[in-house]
Structure formats: C-alpha cells, structure tokens
Scaffold this motif. Structure first.
Motif, PDB file in Angstrom:
ATOM      1  N   PHE A 113       0.585  -0.766  -0.340  1.00 14.22           N
ATOM      2  CA  PHE A 113       0.034   0.134  -0.042  1.00 14.22           C
ATOM      3  C   PHE A 113       1.148   1.028  -0.157  1.00 14.22           C
ATOM      4  O   PHE A 113       0.028   2.235   0.126  1.00 14.22           O
ATOM      5  N   THR A 135       2.371   3.559   2.255  1.00 12.32           N
ATOM      6  CA  THR A 135       2.203   3.879   3.313  1.00 12.32           C
ATOM      7  C   THR A 135       2.508   4.327   4.366  1.00 12.32           C
ATOM      8  O   THR A 135       4.074   3.270   4.918  1.00 12.32           O
ATOM      9  N   PRO A 162      -7.804  -5.642  -2.839  1.00  8.28           N
ATOM     10  CA  PRO A 162      -7.255  -4.659  -3.198  1.00  8.28           C
ATOM     11  C   PRO A 162      -6.703  -3.544  -3.051  1.00  8.28           C
ATOM     12  O   PRO A 162      -6.185  -2.816  -2.899  1.00  8.28           O
ATOM     13  N   THR A 163      -7.678  -3.194  -1.727  1.00  6.59           N
ATOM     14  CA  THR A 163      -7.894  -1.880  -1.194  1.00  6.59           C
ATOM     15  C   THR A 163      -7.101  -1.357   0.571  1.00  6.59           C
ATOM     16  O   THR A 163      -7.920  -2.847   0.935  1.00  6.59           O
ATOM     17  N   LEU A 164      -7.454  -0.601   1.203  1.00 12.57           N
ATOM     18  CA  LEU A 164      -6.411  -0.618   2.552  1.00 12.57           C
ATOM     19  C   LEU A 164      -7.273  -0.746   3.597  1.00 12.57           C
ATOM     20  O   LEU A 164      -8.032  -1.793   4.132  1.00 12.57           O
TER      21      LEU A 164
END
Length: 421
Positions: free
Chosen positions: A253, A255, A308-310
């Motif tokens: 991700f 981050t 697929p996403t946070l």
C-alpha cells in the motif's frame, strides 16, 4: 446486566483485577514498542523482509530453547516473584534500547541483541504468567479469566499500534521505547500488591518438577496432543502478522507508520471481539471447536492476501483476527482445563514453546518468501496450509478425544514430592 456481570465475573477476584489493570497498561506500551522496533528495523535495513524476519527469529529462539525450563521454574517456585523479576528485567532491556536510539548510535545488531535478551526473559515469563491465571482465580473461573486476559491483550493491541504510529510520526522511535520501559512498573506494582493467602496454589509444590515428567504426562494425553499440533502448524505458517503487516503497509500500500498501526489495530479489534465472545465459555471446548476455528482462520487469512485496497484489508484483517483469537482461546482452554494443576506450568510451557517457538522458523521463512514472491504470497500460503491442517484435524478429531483414565497416571495417586530444602 446479568450477561455483563457474567462477562466480567473473574474481575470480582481482587488479585486478578490488580493483575489485569497492571497488564493493560504494560501490554499497551509493549505493543507500542513492537511497532517502533519493527519500523526502526525496516528503516535501518532498507525495508528488508529478511532483516525483520531475523529480529523476530532471534526474539523467539530462546523460547524454543528455554521455555520448558521456564515451565519447570513456574511449577517449582513462587510465580509472583518470578513475574516481578521478569518484568523488572523487561524494563531494564527496554530502557537500554531506548537510550541507544535517543543517542543516535543504534545499529541493526543492537536490535538483534535486544531481541535475543528479550526472548530469554520471555521464555520464563510467558509460561509463568499463563499458568498463574489459574492460581489467581481457581479452576471454575479459569475460562472466563483466560478470555479476559485475551481481552486486555487485544485491547492493548488495538490501542498500542495506533498510538505508536501517531507518536513515531511526531517524536520518532526513541521516546516510544522509553515509555514502554516505564510501563513494566505497572505489572511489578500490581503483582506485588496481591494477597498471597487468596491464591489457589497446589497443596504441595513439586520439589524437582522434572521437564521429562511433564513431557510423559502430555504424551499419554491424546486429547492434549491435537490442539498442540494445530497450534504448532498455525504458529509456524499462519500467525506471521508481526512481519506481514509492516511489509503490507510499506511495500503493497506504500504508506507510512500510521497505516501500519491501523492494520495492526484492525487485526487486534477482531481478536478483541473474539476474546469477549469466549468469556461466556464455562467448560472445556471440544476438539471439533478447536479444529473448526483453525479451518476458519486459514480460509480468512488466504482471502486477506487478495485485498485490493486498504479499507478492504482492514475489514478482512478484523475477521481474520476474530478467527485467530477464537482458535487461540479454544486451544488454550482445551489444554489448560484438561491438565492436572500440578503439571500446569510444564504443560503450558510446552504449549508456549509450540506456539511461540515455531516463530523463528516461520519468521525466516516469511522474510525469505516475501522477498522472493511478495507479502501477499505469504498470506496465501499460510492461510491455505492452516485451512488444510484444520480440515485434517476435524476429520481426525474423534481419535484424539478419549478422556484420560485414572490408571493412565499412577503418579497422580501418590503425593507429589515435597519441595527440596
């Protein structure tokens, strides 16, 4: 109101209430330090999964080598005194690391040395702390107290990483480690304030408390072997989140430390809900419950690798954390509630050894696999292997549920050796 009272029933015991309050503060700060340590390792090593795996392996190697002897000490000596000394040692080690970081001279090998020393103390503290819960509350309240222990641990696991991510971004790693060093005093004070006369201790403490006697006892208990085998498999390939979550935050991700803390808190939030769910347990869980929860954990961990996403990753980690803690509690209760209290320290030492002792191998394997194939493949593989192990245990369960017969343990009919003078 009645349900709420039942949920927190073990907190009516003064000694256990003191213990929980001290542990809640200490463990929260310990999770802050875990996040700080892992973030520091990634910074010093250029985001190396192998370096992070090495630190974790060094921290848990002493558990592999020394925990059985830690259980022997827990059965033979006063658990209160052992816990006080162990937490003082934890505090001194954290203080040393914090000062190293603040002085700006910390190197990767310093963290390796710290991890090795921390693991050495943990090999004595962990089996002592786990088996001490039964002494504080007695057998009837043990399932509830064990669930409450998991609840405070995961409450700390929710708050600690989130606070650590915030603080690291603003004051850096050193102050976070020093706060943890001070927090161990909370456990020391809470244990020191307990009333020894109210503890549920065995009438006679084993004088020698040999490790081999504990191993023979477990070997003749097929109902204890199945949950321990599952704990070994899941500990080796499934419970690798200390490595996978920082790598997921940084490499997938892309981050910062705050997101790492968020992922850790999502996993812990699910675990906390499971811990509260198991406070209602009053008896020993069946082998099917243990195996079924292992199967559910494996399936959820594998699916988490697809996130697929946070936000999706946080949701799936919450569900995975629930299944993980439900399995951990079910296996812990099946083992603790099925063993003779005189062997509990050694039995839980072996449980801890299997649970945490597999971590060095798992950490090195996870670090290597993440560098070769990426962190998602670690989650896929760990989940699928855990799922397979749970399904196999579910099929084999009936052969491992025979209750022990008195003739299986002739030594239980004899008085245990009196303490050596």
């Amino acid at each position: 109101m009645k349900t709420l009272k039942r949920t927190f029933q073990s907190l009516s015991v003064r000694n256990f209430r003191l213990f929980v309050f001290g542990q809640l503060l200490s463990v929260t700060c310990t999770w802050m330090m875990v996040i700080a340590q892992d973030w520091l390792v990634l910074d010093l090593s250029g985001n190396s999964g192998t370096a992070l795996g090495t630190v974790t392996a060094l921290q848990f190697t002493p558990v592999l080598l020394l925990t059985l002897y830690g259980g022997r000490l827990a059965d033979r000596y006063d658990k209160r005194r052992i816990l006080i000394l162990a937490n003082l040692a934890f505090g001194v080690l954290a203080l040393a690391l914090g000062l190293w970081v603040l002085l700006g001279t910390v190197r990767l090998w310093h963290i390796w040395l710290f991890a090795l020393a921390l693991g050495t103390v943990n090999s004595v503290e962990a089996p002592t702390r786990i088996s001490f819960v039964g002494e504080m509350v007695g057998g009837e309240l043990l399932p509830n107290a064990s669930a409450m222990s998991a609840a405070y641990f995961n409450a700390a696991r929710v708050v600690g990483p989130a606070v650590a991510g915030f603080l690291i971004a603003r004051v850096d790693v050193g102050p976070v480690v020093l706060v943890n060093a001070l927090s161990y005093l909370a456990t020391v004070v809470s244990v020191a304030l307990m009333r020894p006369a109210e503890l549920h201790r065995p009438a006679v403490r084993p004088g020698k408390a040999r490790v081999t006697e504990g191993l023979r006892y477990i070997g003749r208990r097929p109902d204890l072997l199945l949950p321990m085998a599952l704990v070994g498999v899941l500990g080796l390939v499934g419970f690798t989140f200390q490595l996978t979550l920082p790598l997921l935050a940084k490499t997938e991700f892309r981050t910062d430390s705050a997101t790492f803390g968020l992922l850790s808190s999502a996993l812990a939030a699910g675990s906390l809900l499971a811990a509260f769910a198991t406070t209602a347990r009053r008896g020993r869980p069946t082998a099917a419950v243990v195996a079924g929860s292992a199967l559910a954990f494996g399936a959820l961990e594998a699916v988490t690798g697809l996130a697929p996403t946070l936000p999706v990753a946080c949701l799936l980690l919450g569900l995975t954390g629930f299944a993980m803690m439900y399995f951990a509690q079910a296996s812990n209760h099946r083992v603790q509630l099925g063993c003779d209290p005189r062997y509990r320290g050694r039995v839980m030492a072996l449980y801890t050894l299997i649970f945490q002792g597999s971590t060095p191998l798992g950490a090195l394997l996870t670090g290597w696999l993440s560098e070769q194939w990426g962190v998602r493949w670690v989650l896929y593989a760990g989940g699928l292997i855990s799922l397979t192990a749970g399904a196999a245990a579910l099929a084999a369960g009936p052969r491992f549920t025979r209750p022990p017969a008195p003739e299986d343990f002739p030594e239980a009919a004899r008085p245990v050796d009196s303490p050596a003078s």
